[in-house]
Every structure is written in structure tokens, then in C-alpha cells.
Design a protein around this motif. Structure first.
Motif, PDB file in Angstrom:
ATOM      1  N   ARG A 115       0.824  -1.218   0.000  1.00  0.00           N
ATOM      2  CA  ARG A 115       0.000   0.000   0.000  1.00  0.00           C
ATOM      3  C   ARG A 115       0.850   1.256   0.000  1.00  0.00           C
ATOM      4  O   ARG A 115       0.351   2.352  -0.216  1.00  0.00           O
ATOM      5  N   ASP A 116       2.134   1.109   0.333  1.00  0.00           N
ATOM      6  CA  ASP A 116       3.000   2.274   0.458  1.00  0.00           C
ATOM      7  C   ASP A 116       4.300   2.021  -0.297  1.00  0.00           C
ATOM      8  O   ASP A 116       5.390   2.194   0.237  1.00  0.00           O
ATOM      9  N   LEU A 117       4.142   1.614  -1.543  1.00  0.00           N
ATOM     10  CA  LEU A 117       5.264   1.136  -2.327  1.00  0.00           C
ATOM     11  C   LEU A 117       6.054   2.274  -2.984  1.00  0.00           C
ATOM     12  O   LEU A 117       5.458   3.227  -3.477  1.00  0.00           O
ATOM     13  N   LEU A 118       7.367   2.145  -2.954  1.00  0.00           N
ATOM     14  CA  LEU A 118       8.212   3.064  -3.727  1.00  0.00           C
ATOM     15  C   LEU A 118       8.822   2.265  -4.864  1.00  0.00           C
ATOM     16  O   LEU A 118       9.151   1.086  -4.692  1.00  0.00           O
ATOM     17  N   PHE A 119       8.978   2.933  -6.010  1.00  0.00           N
ATOM     18  CA  PHE A 119       9.511   2.206  -7.159  1.00  0.00           C
ATOM     19  C   PHE A 119      10.528   3.064  -7.897  1.00  0.00           C
ATOM     20  O   PHE A 119      10.285   4.221  -8.221  1.00  0.00           O
ATOM     21  N   LEU A 120      11.669   2.441  -8.152  1.00  0.00           N
ATOM     22  CA  LEU A 120      12.786   3.118  -8.824  1.00  0.00           C
ATOM     23  C   LEU A 120      12.340   3.627 -10.204  1.00  0.00           C
ATOM     24  O   LEU A 120      11.811   2.860 -11.008  1.00  0.00           O
ATOM     25  N   GLY A 121      12.564   4.919 -10.439  1.00  0.00           N
ATOM     26  CA  GLY A 121      12.280   5.468 -11.772  1.00  0.00           C
ATOM     27  C   GLY A 121      10.808   5.609 -12.090  1.00  0.00           C
ATOM     28  O   GLY A 121      10.443   5.645 -13.256  1.00  0.00           O
ATOM     29  N   CYS A 122       9.972   5.666 -11.041  1.00  0.00           N
ATOM     30  CA  CYS A 122       8.533   5.857 -11.253  1.00  0.00           C
ATOM     31  C   CYS A 122       8.164   7.280 -10.844  1.00  0.00           C
ATOM     32  O   CYS A 122       8.430   7.679  -9.710  1.00  0.00           O
ATOM     33  N   PRO A 123       7.542   8.052 -11.753  1.00  0.00           N
ATOM     34  CA  PRO A 123       7.180   9.428 -11.418  1.00  0.00           C
ATOM     35  C   PRO A 123       6.346   9.485 -10.147  1.00  0.00           C
ATOM     36  O   PRO A 123       5.461   8.663  -9.935  1.00  0.00           O
ATOM     37  N   GLY A 124       6.656  10.445  -9.289  1.00  0.00           N
ATOM     38  CA  GLY A 124       5.921  10.597  -8.034  1.00  0.00           C
ATOM     39  C   GLY A 124       6.423   9.658  -6.948  1.00  0.00           C
ATOM     40  O   GLY A 124       5.969   9.727  -5.804  1.00  0.00           O
TER      41      GLY A 124
END
Ligand SMILES: [Zn+2]
Ligand SMILES: [Zn+2]
Length: 353
Positions: A115-124
Motif C-alpha cells: 500500500r505504500d510502495l516506492l519504485f525506482l524510476g517511477c514518477p511521483g
């Protein structure tokens, strides 16, 4: 101790189909579980192409300038105080997903739908790996054997998507399989399907050069849906039809073909990013055959399996990694993939030491 901010180079999107090398402050370790990584090789992915060509994927809109890239190998430069998985000098493949580890999804191992995911190279979310350095948690770093190439180690990321997709399907032992669309993801599904014991694999694509590659990788049958009726051809060969179809091109035509090609009780797995925002299904046929449809979201827990598969030498990525570019030439890599030119499959950007 005061110190000057170190600078690093990053290849940033600056507009639609525009990209520039910029100087930006070098990232530093913040948490004691962080790892500072010197990027070694970066793969150009279909997802990156959407940001390059359209500046967005759905609600994920690029704010310029922005650094994309999420498929990389890297060398560990520095580690936080509590890091145990890796040490400086290790060559690693990077899982670009940073899950929170605390939400309901993470607690049941569904890190890909955190639910609180961060992703490399993803806008925002966070900057990508088309830069000299990145910082990732140690859990995202998977050490590789030294003798494998930088490109192959980076290739573990797109391969992990396919390993995961194949894991979501029925056991493939002796299964009759269809793969509709063999860009890099579809070809990776082909590799993984054979690795998991698929008996016969039928492959379609509108680009003949990709079909040739699929044949060279052991596909039992290939066909171009622009030239032949692939549903009747495959059904003539397999009168009971297929156990599993992996739809890897993301369009309506292929979804319709998949539903027609599956046997009763069969399974449609939709992998990769979609070309369109909506598709429809022939519900009557879906009911008649009682089909299962699953759309995967990236992958969870398959990076090590993908790396193991690459390092097992059971598979050969030479044919898949078709083009290499220097970091400074990254834009040329994107333009090549944009035009599907020169038989391109996976283009890799290699950083010089
Ligand atoms: Zn990717
Ligand atoms: Zn979570």
C-alpha cells in the motif's frame, strides 16, 4: 564534518522524447540498512518507453526533469551500519521495488501490491537508475557471481517478471502453452515456461524478427496474426486447446485470441504493461469454458530465482540483449527501441568505470 555536496551525472527526461545529461547531487546513505550503489548496466524497458514517448502511464505523470530506469546491475560502493547482505565491491542485481514491510499486503508476502510502495524510476515515487549512483535498501540487493556480465545481471529484473507470471499459472509440467506477444517480456516467459516443464509452446507476434528469435529459443510453433488466423491454426494442431495463455502485448485482439485458444478450465495470465486502458471479454465464452483471468503486477519474491536461472547457464541471454549503448548515448537506445529498429529486443546502457 562539513563536506561539499558531491555531484553525479544523471540522464534525465526533459520533455517528450527528449533526454539530457545533467549534474545532480550524489545520493547518500540515510538509513543504516541502505546501500550506495554505483550503477553498472541499465536495461530499457517498455515502461520507460511510455514515460519517454508519452510522459506518463495512466495517473503516473512525469514532472520534468526526471530520471527514469529501473532495470539495473550495480556495484556496492558503501553500506550502512546494519547491512549484512552485501559488502563493498559486490556486483548486485537490484529489485526496484521498495515495499513498506508493514501493511496488510506486505504482511502476507504481497510486496508487489504494498500500500505504500516506492519504485525506482517511477514518477511521483523516486528517481530511477539512469544515474551514476542510487541508494537502495539492502533487501533490494541480490549479489551475483563475478564472472557473469553486467548486462546479464541487470537482465535478472525483466526475467523476474516472467518467472513470477509463470509461477502464477497452473503447474506447467506437460502443459500446452500460448504466448501472445514476444517482446522481451514474452521471450522471458518462453524461457521460464520451458524451465518449468512446458510441453509445447505456441508463440505469436506481429514482428517476424521476434518470431525467429522465439523459434531459435525452442518455441514449437510461431505465427504472425497479421498474416494468418492464429486461432484456427493453433486449434488445428491442438484440438483440445491450450492450458495456459500468457498475453504479453496488452491489446484487445490478443485478449480475444487468448479466450478463444484456451481449453475449458484454462488460464489467461496477462503480463506486462497494457497498450490500452481497457479491454473487454467475451463473457459468454469465459463462462462456457470457466476460464480464470489474472493480470500480474510486476513481481514479488522472484528476483533470486531469476538470477539463479541466469547464472545456471540453462538459458542464454546473448540473443535477448541485442544492443548496447554507453551511458552518454542513452537517448539513442530509447530512440532505437521507439522505432523497433534493427531487430531490437533488449537494449542495455552500459556505464564505463
Ligand atoms: Zn522493466
Ligand atoms: Zn507494504
Amino acid at each position: 564534518m562539513p563536506h561539499e555536496a558531491k555531484m553525479m551525472k544523471a540522464m534525465m527526461l526533459t520533455g517528450i522524447r527528449s533526454m539530457e545529461m545533467r549534474e545532480t547531487p550524489q545520493l547518500e546513505i540515510e538509513k543504516d540498512t541502505d546501500v550506495l550503489l554505483k550503477v553498472a548496466a541499465v536495461g530499457v524497458c517498455g515502461t520507460d518507453m511510455h514515460y519517454y514517448k508519452e510522459g506518463r502511464i495512466g495517473g503516473q505523470v512525469v514532472q520534468y526533469p526526471f530520471t527514469i530506469g529501473h532495470e539495473c546491475s550495480a556495484v556496492v560502493e558503501q553500506v550502512g551500519g546494519k547491512v549484512t547482505r552485501v559488502k563493498p565491491g559486490d556486483l548486485v542485481t537490484v529489485d526496484p521495488t521498495i515495499a513498506c514491510g508493514k501493511c496488510d499486503q506486505c504482511l502476507i508476502g504481497r510486496y508487489n501490491t504494498c500500500r505504500d510502495l516506492l519504485f525506482l524510476g517511477c514518477p511521483g515515487s523516486m528517481d530511477g537508475c539512469l544515474s551514476e549512483y542510487i541508494v537502495m535498501p539492502e533487501d533490494c540487493c541480490f549479489p551475483a557471481r563475478r564472472q557473469t556480465s553486467l548486462e546479464q545481471i541487470a537482465y535478472a529484473e525483466p526475467l523476474s517478471i516472467a518467472v513470477y507470471a509463470v509461477k502464477q499459472s497452473v503447474p506447467l509440467e506437460n502443459a500446452k502453452v500460448g504466448i501472445l506477444g514476444v517482446g522481451p517480456i514474452g521471450l522471458n516467459v518462453l524461457l521460464s515456461a520451458f524451465d518449468q516443464g512446458a510441453a509445447e509452446v505456441h508463440v505469436t507476434d506481429k514482428l517476424d524478427y521476434r518470431l525467429d528469435v522465439a523459434l531459435s529459443m525452442g518455441a514449437n510453433w510461431v505465427g504472425n496474426p497479421d498474416k494468418i488466423d492464429i486461432v484456427s491454426e493453433i486449434t488445428a494442431m491442438q484440438p483440445l486447446q491450450l492450458d495456459v495463455v500468457f498475453e504479453c502485448c496488452g491489446d484487445q485482439e490478443a485478449v480475444d485470441q487468448a479466450v478463444q485458444l484456451l481449453k475449458p478450465g484454462g488460464q489467461l495470465i496477462i503480463v506486462g504493461s497494457l497498450k490500452v486502458e481497457r479491454v473487454s471479454f467475451d463473457l459468454d465464452l469465459l463462462r462456457w469454458k470457466e476460464l480464470t483471468v489474472k493480470k500480474t503486477r510486476r513481481q514479488s519474491g522472484c528476483t533470486q530465482a531469476a538470477l539463479d536461472l541466469l547464472e545456471s547457464e540453462k538459458i542464454n541471454t546473448d540473443v535477448l540483449i541485442s544492443h548496447r549503448f554507453a551511458f552518454e548515448q542513452a537517448k539513442a537506445a530509447f530512440d532505437l527501441v521507439d522505432r523497433y529498429a534493427d531487430g531490437v529486443l533488449k537494449a542495455m546502457i552500459i556505464f564505463q568505470d
